[in-house]
Design an enzyme around this catalytic site. Structure first.
Site, PDB file in Angstrom:
ATOM      1  N   ASP A 154       0.638  -0.921  -0.440  1.00 29.91           N
ATOM      2  CA  ASP A 154       0.139   0.576  -0.277  1.00 29.91           C
ATOM      3  C   ASP A 154       1.079   1.201  -0.096  1.00 29.91           C
ATOM      4  OD1 ASP A 154      -2.191   1.302   1.188  1.00 29.91           O
ATOM      5  OD2 ASP A 154      -3.384  -0.375   0.971  1.00 29.91           O
ATOM      6  N   HIS A 193      -3.180   5.924   3.796  1.00 30.57           N
ATOM      7  CA  HIS A 193      -4.295   4.922   3.207  1.00 30.57           C
ATOM      8  C   HIS A 193      -3.772   3.736   4.074  1.00 30.57           C
ATOM      9  CE1 HIS A 193      -5.912   1.389   0.135  1.00 30.57           C
ATOM     10  NE2 HIS A 193      -6.705   2.839   0.095  1.00 30.57           N
ATOM     11  N   SER A 386     -10.999  -1.057  -0.438  1.00 29.92           N
ATOM     12  CA  SER A 386     -10.313  -1.289   0.212  1.00 29.92           C
ATOM     13  C   SER A 386      -9.978  -1.822   1.436  1.00 29.92           C
ATOM     14  CB  SER A 386      -9.412   0.273   0.339  1.00 29.92           C
ATOM     15  OG  SER A 386      -8.992   0.443  -1.056  1.00 29.92           O
TER      16      SER A 386
END
Length: 639
Positions: A154, A193, A386
């Site tokens: 990520d 994120h 996600s």
């Protein structure tokens, strides 16, 4: 020589002229192309028989290699645009494709009512998603993800206070870190994120309800940074990350990869370099969990790498802010729907993906740009597949913590077989088709503890797929006569008579029974769907598939094999309904399009009437009886 004002001015003018000339020689262009006075360079992935030969051929055509991707027998290189055709035509080169963009898979940021601490040791914001999937019942049996490592590929993972805290409050480190963006020595996450995703999987802190906040709180994390501060990256960085994980899986006991990222579909699943790397990870014994994408709700919106038939692809649902009341839950409109352009049913399951509260540093890119979504301290609310993928990665960790020797195919079978199919409250209909919900909402307790024997992906040969000797097509198709998506052959007999077909819209699926969703074998692959060479084989380079059953036959259904977006797939698309124009699933004519046929469905289900009545009352099985197994609601197939 003594400098004079005129001399200085002359030298200065020459320097400025030189800088301007250099600037004219290096003008950025789109798609990774840099124009020069002689040519333009493009960043491409070059694959071939072996890396050594590929390297030599790239050099022959004046290419400059930026990385080696041995996992897919290729390299990434800047190659003169006028040399691409010649390079592609070389013996030993199998394909040349763009070094495409990849980015985080997020629909958006959602604010949520803030929780107030009410207990000394349970002071963090509540996270309801572990309870929504029954993970809290698994914890009661002392299965909390111990002995399993999940690799999060990520934007990085920050050393958030609650991610480096063990269950007893002592420090635990992220056990391995690799940065393919900035080569930082210590874990960082400038975007936020990746830290959010990691917290969903493995946060060991407790919320105000004194429950763990992550789905698998004892899970160890490996963090691999493949996306930048804005959440963007390239195939190059993501494939490098996958290759690194495969190379280090035994050292760090990596059992799961979470890929909460996506890219635009530009080719059949098996020809995409990122998908090829994902397939290699699966073949090496790593269970790969990926986000379906956030381009829903229409059909044909599942993105790369969610279109890989082997992996666990996850869509999103929301509890509508009422975690103990299932009656108002729904699949989120952003959740991508199948089929894939190769006719496979996706997603495989759905999981919580709205108003998801998790860890994020306040100085990260997302946090600074979305202050309204701060919940409390370094916690933020986000929405997207996600987050759904991270929930399922946590569930997979729980499964492997209790069942250490399962293969990825066996894990996938458990996850899908035990999922709870989405039915109307009165049990009369299925409000979402299999192409929207897969086999249903993930069910952690049964996935971990239920006696399940079986393997997903039956009928598929992943090694043959990787080697290029056989490729597969799913069993769904669009029926132009009825305007419905259906399944071929015996699978059509099961679903189209018992459960009906799907029109591609948001309305209820047209069936009236919610019983057997697949036969005992559970294989939606092979047979007519196999490209085994000959007529069904892709000819490589710029050629199109040459026909045969289930194969692209040219024209509107042809794939250019190289740099453009994929222009279609199904021959039925041409019959008056228009052809797919590329991108992430825009259908240009009439009714919504659909197809699919998962490479492996996961067994027959019989839904206990008690489950239907409980669902109808608005209660979830876990909230009505928290001390017993959710398996009481699902029984083995009835005769």
């Amino acid at each position: 020589m003594k400098s004079t004002p005129n001399t200085f001015r002359r030298v200065t003018n020459l320097v400025i002229l030189a800088v301007l000339l250099v600037g004219m020689l290096l003008v950025p262009a789109s798609n990774g192309v840099v124009a020069t006075s002689k040519t333009a360079m493009q960043s491409v992935i070059v694959q071939g028989t072996n890396v050594e030969q590929v390297t030599q051929l790239v050099a022959k055509h004046n290419g400059q290699i930026t990385s080696t991707l041995s996992i897919i027998k290729g390299v990434v290189a800047n190659v003169p645009v006028d040399q691409l055709a010649a390079l592609r035509a070389e013996n030993g080169i199998t394909q040349v494709t763009p070094n495409a963009k990849a980015e985080v898979t997020d629909y958006g940021i959602e604010a949520q009512a803030k929780d107030s601490p009410n207990k000394k040791d349970c002071k963090n914001p509540n996270t309801d998603y572990p309870n929504n999937v029954g993970a809290n019942l698994v914890w009661d049996k002392n299965v909390i993800g111990q002995g399993v490592t999940v690799a999060v590929l990520d934007t990085g993972v920050a050393e958030h206070a609650n991610l480096i805290k063990d269950l007893d409050g002592s420090r635990r480190d992220i056990i391995a870190w690799k940065d393919f963006i900035a080569n930082k020595r210590n874990p960082v996450d400038p975007n936020g994120h990746g830290t959010h995703v990691a917290g969903i999987i493995a946060n060991a802190a407790k919320g105000t309800d004194c429950d763990y906040e992550g789905v698998a709180p004892a899970t160890r994390l490996v963090a691999v940074r493949v996306l930048d501060e804005t959440g963007s990256g390239t195939y190059e960085s993501v494939i490098q990350g996958i290759q690194w994980v495969v190379d280090h899986k035994d050292r760090y006991n990596i059992k799961v990869i979470n890929l909460s990222l996506h890219a635009i579909v530009q080719s059949p699943y098996w020809a995409d370099p990122l998908n090829q790397a994902v397939m290699q990870a699966w073949a090496h014994g790593i269970t790969v969990v990926v986000a379906a994408g956030n381009e829903g709700p229409g059909p044909l919106t599942v993105s790369v790498p969610g279109n890989v038939p082997y992996v666990i692809t996850v869509g999103a649902f929301t509890d509508n802010y009422t975690p103990n009341d299932w009656s108002d839950d729904y699949i989120t409109p952003f959740s991508a729907s199948g089929p894939t352009l190769d006719n496979f049913v996706k997603p495989d399951v759905v999981a919580p993906g709205a108003h998801i509260v998790s860890t994020m540093m306040s100085d990260s890119y997302i946090a600074k740009n979305h202050q309204a979504n701060k919940i409390l301290g370094n916690y933020f609310s986000m929405a997207g597949t996600s987050q759904s993928a991270a929930v399922v990665s946590g569930v997979v960790s729980l499964v492997l913590s209790r069942n250490r020797n399962l293969t990825p195919d066996q894990v996938k079978y458990r996850i899908m077989f035990t999922a709870l199919p989405w039915i109307n409250a009165d049990g009369s209909d299925v409000p979402y088709s299999i192409w929207q919900q897969g086999t249903g909402r993930v069910n952690a307790f049964d996935a971990v503890f239920k006696k399940v024997n079986g393997e997903a992906n039956k009928g598929l040969d992943i090694q043959a797929d990787i080697n290029g000797t056989t490729h597969y097509e799913g069993y769904s198709y669009f029926d132009t006569t009825t305007g419905l998506f259906r399944l071929k052959n015996e699978y059509g007999d099961i679903l189209n008579t018992g459960l009906g077909a799907w029109s591609g819209g948001l309305g209820a699926w047209s069936g009236s029974h919610y019983g057997s969703w697949a036969d005992g074998l559970g294989a939606w692959s092979g047979g007519l769907g196999a490209w085994s060479g000959g007529l069904g084989a892709w000819s490589g380079g710029l050629g199109a598939w040459s026909g045969g059953l289930g194969a692209w036959s040219g024209g509107l259904g042809a794939w250019s094999g190289g740099l453009g977006a994929w222009s279609g797939g199904y021959t039925t698309w041409v019959d008056g309904l228009g052809a797919w124009s590329g991108g992430l699933g825009a259908w240009s004519g009439g009714l919504g399009a659909w197809s699919g046929g998962l490479g492996a469905w996961s067994g027959s289900l019989y839904i206990d009437p008690a489950y239907v009545s409980t669902f109808a009352s608005g209660a979830s099985p876990s909230s009505s009886n928290t001390s017993t197994s959710l398996s009481q609601w699902i029984e083995e197939p009835k005769p």
